[in-house]
Write a protein that holds these residues in place. Structure first.
Motif, short mmCIF file in Angstrom:
data_model
loop_
_atom_site.label_atom_id
_atom_site.label_comp_id
_atom_site.label_asym_id
_atom_site.label_seq_id
_atom_site.Cartn_x
_atom_site.Cartn_y
_atom_site.Cartn_z
N GLY A 241 -39.53 11.76 100.21
CA GLY A 241 -40.78 12.02 99.51
C GLY A 241 -41.43 10.76 98.99
O GLY A 241 -42.65 10.56 99.15
N MET A 242 -40.65 9.87 98.38
CA MET A 242 -41.24 8.66 97.81
C MET A 242 -41.56 7.62 98.89
O MET A 242 -42.55 6.89 98.78
CB MET A 242 -40.35 8.07 96.72
N TRP A 243 -40.75 7.57 99.94
CA TRP A 243 -40.99 6.56 100.97
C TRP A 243 -42.25 6.86 101.77
O TRP A 243 -42.91 5.94 102.27
CB TRP A 243 -39.77 6.43 101.90
N GLU A 244 -42.62 8.13 101.90
CA GLU A 244 -43.89 8.47 102.54
C GLU A 244 -45.06 7.84 101.80
O GLU A 244 -46.07 7.47 102.40
CB GLU A 244 -44.06 9.99 102.58
N GLU A 245 -44.91 7.70 100.49
CA GLU A 245 -45.97 7.11 99.67
C GLU A 245 -45.90 5.58 99.67
O GLU A 245 -46.92 4.89 99.72
CB GLU A 245 -45.86 7.62 98.23
N LEU A 246 -44.68 5.02 99.59
CA LEU A 246 -44.51 3.57 99.42
C LEU A 246 -44.55 2.78 100.72
O LEU A 246 -44.95 1.61 100.73
CB LEU A 246 -43.19 3.30 98.71
N ARG A 247 -44.12 3.39 101.81
CA ARG A 247 -43.95 2.66 103.07
C ARG A 247 -45.20 1.91 103.53
O ARG A 247 -45.10 0.75 103.96
CB ARG A 247 -43.49 3.62 104.16
#
Length: 484
Positions: A241-247
């Motif tokens: 969930g967070m990597w979809e935002e940060l990547r």
């Protein structure tokens, strides 16, 4: 004349006698409240949610004597308890329709939150969090899951209604499912808030932002298996969930990792790289220090802009370690238009906060660089560097003073009163034998016999600027809890 007089008297009496509407019965089955951390307790626990639901049901017109609640410490115990309840109800009311709109007195809705085992790491998020079920479930629970599904299926066949809370029950489709925040939602919320606060869309790759992600586990990451361990699966989903935002920001070079645990090559499968065993406070502190050390030298610590700590237990220990390492400042420093005095004034209702993002320089200061790949451009600084943003989840009362003073930037929680109110409306609608499609706060998933109405609600984000509105005004915490 006597008959007429009696008729008149009867008519007058009936017009003034209040009509009592029987809304039927509701039976709540939830896990027992348990927590092992004496000083760090999440805001939401079952022993607080059940009374909230009870009060909401009474507001809908249910009588307290028709509201039953039972807690169980294990799934095995709960499955037997629910089975006994359903069999007894079916036996006692064989000739009575449970969902007869003309006779609601026998209408019954069962609300079930499966009493799944949660380790210390999962308990740190609070009870109102959905825990995923791995593909390979514990064989010891197989009979309990089967018994639970069979009992609830019998209940539906007998005309009762079933609402499932928190965790879905395998091989069973309820009338409604109340879905609390899952791992991906919690991770995504913290990542998005971090991106917005750091104004990543205006950051230059020549002056990038540096963040670390701390995913707590109850075991060593090398031994974690997301196919069998619910906590490991939770971490994997949270990271996704967070990597979809940060990547995207790691790909364009505007966001980097101090420790190198995250790079432009990181994928969703690399969640173990940012996970660590966190069963004791010093484990959190040692992990953060390890990430911040430059070249293994604890006398030179790297500057950092944000720490995604996942829950308030980890966030509390991150704050303690940052203080021990002589980092200074607060989250308010990242937006200079806000100071601690204005935060306190806002919480006490005397002043509204004004927020104006201050843009960063496009070029980083010229300082010595270390050589560790694409995370290498972070300047190595003295340990008196500025305080980073620290995120969490759980809304621990013990963390509120850190929220006020900006040491922990934000936390999140599930607004239990909202869920309780809407759960009561669902029960009332079902017992009246009305369609849930009339409730616009529900969505629908599945088709035919698999069709289920879903209640979900966004995670409530709390920081110093809205703490009064989100926590103090609704009565979740007091001014004293916030150190005011």
């Amino acid at each position: 004349m006597t008959a007429a007089a009696c008729g008149t008297t009867s008519s007058t009496a009936s017009s003034t006698t209040p009509v009592t509407v029987d809304h039927g019965h509701v039976a709540l089955f939830t896990p027992s409240t348990e927590f092992t951390l004496a000083t760090s307790v999440p805001l939401n626990r079952w022993n607080q949610f059940v009374p909230a639901v009870t009060n909401a049901l009474v507001s809908q017109g249910f009588t307290k004597k028709n509201i039953m609640s039972t807690t169980s410490s294990t799934l095995e115990e709960q499955s037997h308890t629910i089975q006994d309840y359903v069999v007894q109800q079916v036996g006692n009311n064989q000739d009575e329709p449970y969902a007869d709109a003309q006779n609601e007195s026998h209408a019954t809705t069962i609300m079930v939150a499966p009493a799944v085992h949660r380790d210390q790491t999962m308990l740190a998020y609070g009870d109102l969090v959905s825990q995923p079920l791995p593909d390979q479930r514990d064989t010891d629970d197989a009979s309990a899951w089967s018994r639970l599904a069979s009992a609830l299926t019998l209940a539906k066949h007998a005309g009762m209604h079933v609402v499932v809370l928190s965790d879905m029950i395998p091989e069973f489709t309820p009338d409604a499912y109340i879905q609390f925040a899952d791992a991906a939602a919690i991770g995504r919320m913290q990542a998005r808030q971090m991106i917005n606060k750091l104004a990543m869309n205006s950051v230059s790759k020549d002056n990038p932002k540096y963040v670390e992600i701390l995913l707590p586990l109850g075991t060593d990451p090398t031994n974690a298996d997301e196919t069998t361990d619910p906590t490991a699966l939770f971490n994997q989903q949270a990271f996704t969930g967070m990597w979809e935002e940060l990547r995207p920001y790691f790909l364009n070079g505007t966001m980097r990792s101090v420790s190198g645990t995250l790079t432009s090559q990181t994928t969703n499968e690399d969640w173990k790289d940012v996970s660590f065993k966190a069963t004791k406070p010093d484990m959190v502190q040692h992990e953060l220090q390890r990430r911040l050390e430059a070249d293994g030298d604890d006398d030179h610590l790297a500057a950092i802009d944000g720490v995604i700590a996942m829950n308030d237990y980890v966030a509390n220990n991150v704050v303690a370690e940052l203080g021990a390492l002589d980092y200074v400042g607060s989250a308010a420093d990242i937006n200079p238009s806000i100071d601690i005095l204005s935060i306190v004034s806002n919480i006490t209702g005397k002043k509204d906060l004004e927020r104006a993002q201050v843009p960063d320089a496009q070029q980083a200061p010229t300082v010595p660089q270390s050589d560790h790949g694409d995370h290498a451009s972070r300047p190595v600084v003295k340990s008196s560097d500025a305080w980073p943003l620290v995120t969490g989840f759980g809304a621990y009362v013990s963390n509120m003073q850190d929220i006020v003073n900006g040491k922990q930037w934000l936390t999140g929680f599930e607004d239990r009163n909202v869920f309780a109110d809407k759960a009561a409306i669902i029960c009332n609608t079902l017992n009246a034998d009305q369609s849930l499609s009339t409730l616009n706060f529900l969505s629908v998933q599945g088709e035919g016999a698999m069709r289920t109405s879903i209640l979900s609600w966004p995670v409530t984000v709390v920081y110093a600027g809205n703490l009064k509105r989100e926590l103090i005004d609704p009565g979740y915490i007091s001014l004293a809890d916030a150190g005011l």
